[in-house]
Design a protein around this motif. Structure first.
Motif, short mmCIF file in Angstrom:
data_model
loop_
_atom_site.label_atom_id
_atom_site.label_comp_id
_atom_site.label_asym_id
_atom_site.label_seq_id
_atom_site.Cartn_x
_atom_site.Cartn_y
_atom_site.Cartn_z
N LEU A 357 0.80 -1.22 0.00
CA LEU A 357 0.00 0.00 0.00
C LEU A 357 0.84 1.27 0.00
CD1 LEU A 357 -2.86 -0.89 2.54
CD2 LEU A 357 -3.11 -0.49 0.09
N PHE A 358 1.90 1.30 0.82
CA PHE A 358 2.60 2.55 1.08
C PHE A 358 4.04 2.59 0.55
CE2 PHE A 358 -0.42 2.16 4.73
CZ PHE A 358 -1.28 3.17 4.32
N GLY A 359 4.63 1.42 0.29
CA GLY A 359 6.02 1.40 -0.13
C GLY A 359 6.97 1.35 1.05
N TRP A 360 8.24 1.15 0.76
CA TRP A 360 9.26 0.88 1.76
C TRP A 360 9.50 2.06 2.70
CZ3 TRP A 360 11.50 -2.68 4.35
CH2 TRP A 360 12.81 -2.54 4.87
N GLU A 361 9.64 3.25 2.16
CA GLU A 361 9.99 4.41 3.00
C GLU A 361 8.88 4.75 3.99
OE1 GLU A 361 10.31 4.36 -0.27
OE2 GLU A 361 12.47 4.56 -0.64
N LEU A 362 7.64 4.81 3.54
CA LEU A 362 6.53 5.17 4.43
C LEU A 362 6.26 4.07 5.44
CD1 LEU A 362 4.44 7.20 5.25
CD2 LEU A 362 2.92 6.35 3.44
N LEU A 363 6.43 2.81 5.01
CA LEU A 363 6.28 1.70 5.96
C LEU A 363 7.20 1.91 7.16
CD1 LEU A 363 6.17 -2.10 5.25
CD2 LEU A 363 8.00 -1.22 6.68
N ASN A 364 8.42 2.30 6.91
CA ASN A 364 9.37 2.53 8.00
C ASN A 364 8.95 3.71 8.88
OD1 ASN A 364 12.23 0.96 7.96
ND2 ASN A 364 11.30 0.95 5.93
N LEU A 365 8.49 4.80 8.28
CA LEU A 365 8.09 5.98 9.05
C LEU A 365 6.92 5.67 9.99
CD1 LEU A 365 8.33 8.86 6.42
CD2 LEU A 365 9.82 8.48 8.41
N LEU A 366 6.08 4.73 9.60
CA LEU A 366 4.93 4.37 10.44
C LEU A 366 5.36 3.70 11.74
CD1 LEU A 366 2.48 3.05 7.69
CD2 LEU A 366 2.27 5.17 9.01
N MET A 367 6.62 3.30 11.86
CA MET A 367 7.11 2.66 13.08
C MET A 367 7.43 3.67 14.18
SD MET A 367 7.00 -0.47 12.14
CE MET A 367 5.61 0.06 11.13
N LEU A 368 7.62 4.93 13.84
CA LEU A 368 8.09 5.92 14.81
C LEU A 368 7.14 6.14 15.99
CD1 LEU A 368 9.72 8.58 12.45
CD2 LEU A 368 10.86 6.87 13.87
N PRO A 369 5.82 6.26 15.79
CA PRO A 369 4.95 6.45 16.96
C PRO A 369 5.02 5.32 17.97
CG PRO A 369 3.79 7.03 14.94
CD PRO A 369 5.07 6.38 14.52
N ALA A 370 5.08 4.07 17.49
CA ALA A 370 5.15 2.92 18.40
C ALA A 370 6.45 2.95 19.20
CB ALA A 370 5.05 1.62 17.60
N ILE A 371 7.55 3.26 18.55
CA ILE A 371 8.84 3.34 19.25
C ILE A 371 8.80 4.43 20.31
CG2 ILE A 371 11.32 3.76 18.99
CD1 ILE A 371 11.01 2.73 16.07
N ALA A 372 8.17 5.57 20.00
CA ALA A 372 8.06 6.67 20.96
C ALA A 372 7.26 6.25 22.19
CB ALA A 372 7.40 7.88 20.29
N ILE A 373 6.20 5.45 21.99
CA ILE A 373 5.40 4.96 23.12
C ILE A 373 6.26 4.09 24.03
CG2 ILE A 373 3.51 3.42 23.76
CD1 ILE A 373 2.04 4.45 21.25
#
Length: 396
Positions: A357-373
Motif C-alpha cells: 500500500l505505502f512502499g518501503w519508506e513510508l512503511l518505515n516511518l509508520l514505526m516511529l509512533p510505536a517506538i516513541a510509546i
C-alpha cells in the motif's frame, strides 16, 4: 563459570534460530509464488507468529507442571511435524497446507523462546544478565549457519528452489530434540507449584512490568515487521536471493552479536538505559531507510534494526525478571511472551499489506509512533523506580 545447562541451551537456541532465519529467508518468497493473491504473500509468516503467540501460555503452564525438559521436547517434536508438513505442502504447491505448517513451526519457536528463562533458572541471580546474553548470543552461530543453509538448500532438491530448506529444518529439529534429551534440566520445585500468586490486576499495577512488556512487544513487533518486508522490498529493487540472504545474515548478526556484552551494559548502566538505547537504534534504522535503497542502505539499516531489537529485548527480559514471585513465573513469562509475540504476529501480518500500500519508506516511518510509546513507558518506569529508591533510602 556458567553451568552446563546454560551452554547447552545456548546451542539449542542457536539451532532453533538457524531454522527461524531459514524460514525468514524463504517464507515470504514462497508465499509470493504460491499464494492466490500477492497481498497474502506474508500470511504464512504472520501465521508463524500467531502459532508462536498461541504456544506461549500453554507452554509456560506445561513447564510449570512437568518441567522444562518435557516442554522443550514437545516443542521440538511439533517443529519436526511442521517442517515435514511444509515440505509436503511445497511439493504440492498447496498454500493452505503451507500456512498450516508455518503455524506449527511458529508453535515450536514459541516453546523455544522459553530457553532464555530456563537459563536464568540454572544460575545465580548475579549471573542472570550474562546467562540471558549467552543464550541469545547463540544466534551468532545462527547468523552464519541460517542464511548459508538457505543458500545451500536451494540446490538440494532438483526442480525446487526452496524444498530442500525444509529437509534441513527437519534435521535441525531432530538434533535439538536429542540435545534437550541429554541436558540435566532441573525438575519443577514445590515453590513454583504451590507458592503465592497475585492476580493479573495486581501484577499489572507494577510500572516495571508494564514497561518491560511494552518495550519487548513494540521492539519485537517493529523488528519483525521491517524484517519481514525487507525481502519483498529488495526484490522490488532488483536484488537477487543471494543479496537478500546476505542482508538477513548481517541483520541476524546485529540481533545476536551484541548479546555477549549486553549483559555487561545492563549491569553497568541499568536495564532502562539499555532499552532506551535499543529504541534509538530502531529509530536510526527508520531514518537510514529514508536515505536510499542501495545494498549498503539495506545492510546498515538492518544491522541497526537487529542491534536495536537486541538491546530492547534483552533489557526488557532482564527488567521482567524483577517483577514476579517464583510461583508467578509461568504466569508472568507466559503473559509477556503472549503479548510480545502477539505484536510480532501483527507485524508480520501487516508487513506485506503496508509494503504493497505505502512502499518501503513510508512503511518505515509508520514505526516511529510505536517506538516513541515504548520509550515513554520505559522512561516513566525508570523515573518511578528512582523515586522509590530515594524514598526507601530516606526511610532507612
Amino acid at each position: 563459570m556458567l553451568p552446563i545447562n546454560v551452554w547447552g541451551l545456548a546451542l539449542g537456541q542457536a539451532l532453533l534460530v538457524s531454522g527461524n532465519i531459514l524460514l525468514v529467508a524463504v517464507t515470504a518468497l514462497i508465499g509470493q509464488s504460491i499464494a492466490p493473491d500477492l497481498g497474502l504473500a506474508t500470511l504464512p509468516a504472520s501465521l508463524q507468529f500467531l502459532g508462536l503467540m498461541s504456544a506461549t501460555l500453554p507452554a509456560a503452564q506445561l513447564m510449570r507442571w512437568f518441567g522444562r525438559k518435557v516442554g522443550f521436547l514437545a516443542g521440538n517434536l511439533i517443529g519436526v511435524g511442521g517442517a515435514t508438513l511444509a515440505a509436503f505442502s511445497l511439493a504440492q504447491s498447496d498454500f493452505t497446507l503451507f500456512c498450516t505448517s508455518t503455524f506449527l513451526l511458529g508453535m515450536a519457536i514459541g516453546v523455544g523462546q522459553q530457553y532464555r528463562f530456563a537459563a536464568i533458572e540454572s544460575c545465580s541471580p548475579a549471573q542472570h544478565p550474562k546467562a540471558i546474553g549467552l543464550v541469545m548470543g547463540g544466534g551468532v552461530l545462527a547468523a552464519v549457519l541460517g542464511p548459508n543453509l538457505a543458500i545451500w538448500a536451494q540446490g538440494l532438491v532438483p526442480d525446487s528452489q526452496y524444498l530442500g530448506a525444509f529437509y534441513v529444518l527437519i534435521g535441525l529439529y531432530l538434533f535439538t530434540t536429542l540435545l534437550i534429551a541429554i541436558l540435566p534440566l532441573p525438575p519443577v520445585n514445590l515453590a513454583e507449584r504451590q507458592g503465592e500468586t497475585r492476580p493479573y490486576s495486581r501484577l499489572l499495577r507494577q510500572p516495571a512490568l508494564v514497561a518491560a512488556v511494552t518495550a519487548g512487544a513494540i521492539g519485537y513487533g517493529v523488528m519483525v515487521l521491517v524484517m519481514t518486508a525487507t525481502p519483498l522490498a529488495m526484490e522490488a529493487c532488483g536484488f537477487g536471493f543471494g543479496s537478500t540472504a546476505s542482508i538477513i545474515q548481517w541483520h541476524v548478526l546485529g540481533m545476536f552479536l551484541p548479546s555477549f556484552f549486553t549483559g555487561k551494559l545492563i549491569a553497568r548502566f541499568g536495564d532502562t538505559r539499555v532499552i532506551q538505547s535499543g529504541c534509538l537504534l530502531l529509530i536510526a534504522c527508520v531514518l537510514l531507510n529514508q536515505l536510499g535503497v542501495t545494498y549498503w542502505h539495506f545492510l546498515l539499516s538492518m544491522v541497526a534494526l537487529g542491534m536495536g531489537w537486541n538491546f530492547a529485548f534483552i533489557g526488557a527480559t532482564t527488567l521482567l525478571t524483577h517483577t514476579y514471585y517464583p510461583a508467578e513465573k509461568a504466569k508472568v513469562q507466559g503473559m509477556n511472551d503472549f503479548l510480545v509475540f502477539g505484536f510480532s504476529a501483527l507485524g508480520a501480518m501487516l508487513s506485506g499489506k503496508l509494503q504493497a500500500l505505502f512502499g518501503w519508506e513510508l512503511l518505515n516511518l509508520l514505526m516511529l509512533p510505536a517506538i516513541a510509546i515504548a520509550m515513554l513507558m520505559v522512561w516513566d518506569s525508570g523515573r518511578r523506580r528512582a523515586l522509590e529508591s530515594r524514598s526507601d533510602a530516606a526511610v532507612q
